[in-house]
Design a protein around this motif. Structure first.
Motif, PDB file in Angstrom:
ATOM      1  N   HIS A  74       0.824  -1.210   0.000  1.00  0.00           N
ATOM      2  CA  HIS A  74       0.000   0.000   0.000  1.00  0.00           C
ATOM      3  C   HIS A  74       0.861   1.263   0.000  1.00  0.00           C
ATOM      4  O   HIS A  74       0.497   2.267  -0.624  1.00  0.00           O
ATOM      5  N   GLN A  78       0.938   4.150  -2.890  1.00  0.00           N
ATOM      6  CA  GLN A  78       0.732   5.561  -2.600  1.00  0.00           C
ATOM      7  C   GLN A  78       1.802   6.430  -3.239  1.00  0.00           C
ATOM      8  O   GLN A  78       1.529   7.557  -3.673  1.00  0.00           O
ATOM      9  N   ARG A  81       0.752   6.779  -6.694  1.00  0.00           N
ATOM     10  CA  ARG A  81      -0.406   7.682  -6.744  1.00  0.00           C
ATOM     11  C   ARG A  81       0.037   9.132  -6.598  1.00  0.00           C
ATOM     12  O   ARG A  81      -0.557  10.044  -7.191  1.00  0.00           O
ATOM     13  N   LYS A  82       1.079   9.371  -5.813  1.00  0.00           N
ATOM     14  CA  LYS A  82       1.627  10.718  -5.661  1.00  0.00           C
ATOM     15  C   LYS A  82       2.121  11.262  -7.000  1.00  0.00           C
ATOM     16  O   LYS A  82       1.882  12.424  -7.348  1.00  0.00           O
ATOM     17  N   CYS A 115       4.086   7.411   2.606  1.00  0.00           N
ATOM     18  CA  CYS A 115       2.762   7.402   3.232  1.00  0.00           C
ATOM     19  C   CYS A 115       2.158   6.009   3.224  1.00  0.00           C
ATOM     20  O   CYS A 115       2.303   5.261   2.247  1.00  0.00           O
ATOM     21  N   TYR A 116       1.491   5.660   4.317  1.00  0.00           N
ATOM     22  CA  TYR A 116       0.629   4.479   4.388  1.00  0.00           C
ATOM     23  C   TYR A 116      -0.812   4.978   4.284  1.00  0.00           C
ATOM     24  O   TYR A 116      -1.297   5.644   5.203  1.00  0.00           O
ATOM     25  N   PRO A 117      -1.525   4.672   3.205  1.00  0.00           N
ATOM     26  CA  PRO A 117      -2.852   5.270   3.006  1.00  0.00           C
ATOM     27  C   PRO A 117      -3.968   4.654   3.844  1.00  0.00           C
ATOM     28  O   PRO A 117      -5.099   5.140   3.815  1.00  0.00           O
ATOM     29  N   ASP A 118      -3.670   3.601   4.605  1.00  0.00           N
ATOM     30  CA  ASP A 118      -4.663   2.949   5.451  1.00  0.00           C
ATOM     31  C   ASP A 118      -3.957   2.373   6.675  1.00  0.00           C
ATOM     32  O   ASP A 118      -2.721   2.422   6.764  1.00  0.00           O
ATOM     33  N   ASN A 160      -6.309   6.501  10.569  1.00  0.00           N
ATOM     34  CA  ASN A 160      -6.743   6.219   9.197  1.00  0.00           C
ATOM     35  C   ASN A 160      -5.565   6.112   8.235  1.00  0.00           C
ATOM     36  O   ASN A 160      -5.539   5.223   7.391  1.00  0.00           O
ATOM     37  N   ASP A 161      -4.605   7.014   8.309  1.00  0.00           N
ATOM     38  CA  ASP A 161      -3.429   6.943   7.437  1.00  0.00           C
ATOM     39  C   ASP A 161      -2.240   7.570   8.148  1.00  0.00           C
ATOM     40  O   ASP A 161      -2.396   8.294   9.140  1.00  0.00           O
ATOM     41  N   THR A 163       1.768   9.396   7.460  1.00  0.00           N
ATOM     42  CA  THR A 163       2.800   9.950   6.594  1.00  0.00           C
ATOM     43  C   THR A 163       4.045  10.208   7.428  1.00  0.00           C
ATOM     44  O   THR A 163       3.989  10.953   8.412  1.00  0.00           O
TER      45      THR A 163
END
Length: 385
Positions: A74, A78, A81-82, A115-118, A160-161, A163
């Motif tokens: 994940h 991310q 996704r960035k 970042c860990y998005p979850d 939740n997430d 960074t």
């Protein structure tokens, strides 16, 4: 459920610093490789690669490069996704005719973090007070990093997430919490109806004449910053002394930002606690702090003076104050009214009779002949009403 952000300061030991630095380097390598793939695909074949195309290749990358496995799927997604968000912003600016700013390759020393998005792949444990432990990774290779920070939302807040960032040699963990609405309220102690105008001579001016002085954190440190930058300019670029002086300049700017943030939090909290209704005007800081240099064909005037004014506007942090008021007012049950500046024209309108009289910036007062009387109001009072 509401989202609330919280930042912890991390205190990793030497071994943990080395591992975190290696992880940032790998994330940076993935970012640059994905950017290069997109550029080459378009130059050679005219083909655009999407985020999903690159995400589907991650299992093959982890099979060939085992060091990517411990980073977590994940977190790697991310990072891709960035990059995709950077391209979306680039194409949006192209369509709007703005300055383009094509996504660039990044050096690992300047790559901010990952970042860990979850909640998968990490866990935050509080020990009472401000002590905490951040556990990152899984299995026997997981790291337990000492942290310092605290939130006021109780056990009902769910992470939740996450960074993890590196700034000036220090490490921070920004956590987004999912908080129940009943855990957010602030105790409101007053029921006043007040109007407030944010400015520069006074950071805030209320409709009853009360003023909050502008602390001018940036101006107070300008001489120190200038002295450090002069020393740095005399050093060989890239040398150890050059980098040390650059780090000292960055430390001063970090301190200014911390002081500004603390001041804004205290004053906005005091406002929403004392008011049932709080009115202010909409501020477009990006437009107000626009450069006056113009173009080569049409150069601007008083460019240095405007640059100094822009520095003071940004140093006051009015935009940040508006954002803080927005969510704190909801928590305290305060009604926040933000007037449309372009429609209301508070600098040209006198609140007593609602008359609009165009003025220049040099005109600081408004003389109104209404019902046979003369009324005078300062510019600040007019903007506050």
């Amino acid at each position: 459920m509401l989202d609330r952000a919280l930042t912890f300061k991390l205190y990793p030991n030497a071994r943990e610093v080395e591992r975190l630095t290696d992880w940032i380097r790998l994330h940076c390598e993935l970012y640059n490789a994905a950017l290069e793939e997109r550029i080459d695909a378009y130059r050679k074949h005219g083909k655009s690669i999407s985020y999903y195309d690159q995400q589907n290749v991650l299992p093959e990358i982890k099979a060939a490069r085992h060091e990517f496995v411990e980073l977590g799927s994940h977190a790697l997604q991310q990072t891709l996704r960035k990059l995709d968000l950077s391209f979306q912003a680039f194409f949006r600016r192209v369509k709007a005719g703005q300055t383009l700013g094509f996504p660039r390759f990044k050096a690992s020393k300047r790559f901010s973090g990952f970042c860990y998005p979850d909640p998968a792949g990490w866990k935050l444990m509080q020990h009472g007070g401000r002590g905490a432990t951040l556990r990152v990774g899984s299995g026997k290779d997981a790291m337990s990093i000492r942290a310092r920070g605290q939130h006021r939302f109780g056990d009902g807040a769910k992470p939740n997430d996450l960074t993890i960032t590196r700034r000036n040699g220090e490490w921070f963990a920004s956590v987004t919490l999912r908080v129940p609405e009943d855990a957010c309220p602030r105790a409101r102690t007053g029921a006043a109806y007040r109007g407030v105008d944010f400015g520069l001579n006074n950071w805030a001016m209320f409709d009853d004449g009360e003023a909050i002085a502008n602390p001018r954190f940036m101006r107070n440190e300008m001489s120190r910053i200038a002295d450090l930058q002069r020393q740095q300019a005399r050093k060989k670029r890239g040398s150890i002394r050059y980098r040390r002086l650059g780090a000292r300049v960055a430390k001063v700017h970090e301190r200014i930002g911390n002081l500004r943030r603390e001041f804004l939090h205290k004053e906005t909290t005091r406002m929403v606690k004392a008011c049932a209704v709080l009115a202010t005007e909409e501020l477009r800081i990006q437009n107000m702090s626009r450069s006056a240099k113009g173009t080569q064909q049409k150069p601007g005037r008083l460019v240095k003076q405007k640059a100094g004014l822009n520095r003071e506007i940004l140093s006051a942090g009015s935009s940040m104050a508006h954002n803080m008021l927005a969510y704190k007012a909801v928590e305290a049950g305060t009604r926040l009214h933000v007037a449309n500046t372009r429609q209301l024209k508070p600098s040209q309108r006198y609140a007593a009779c609602w008359e609009i009289v165009p003025k220049t910036l040099a005109q600081r007062t408004h003389v109104c002949a209404h019902a046979g009387t003369q009324r005078t109001a300062t510019r600040t009072q007019r903007r506050s009403c």
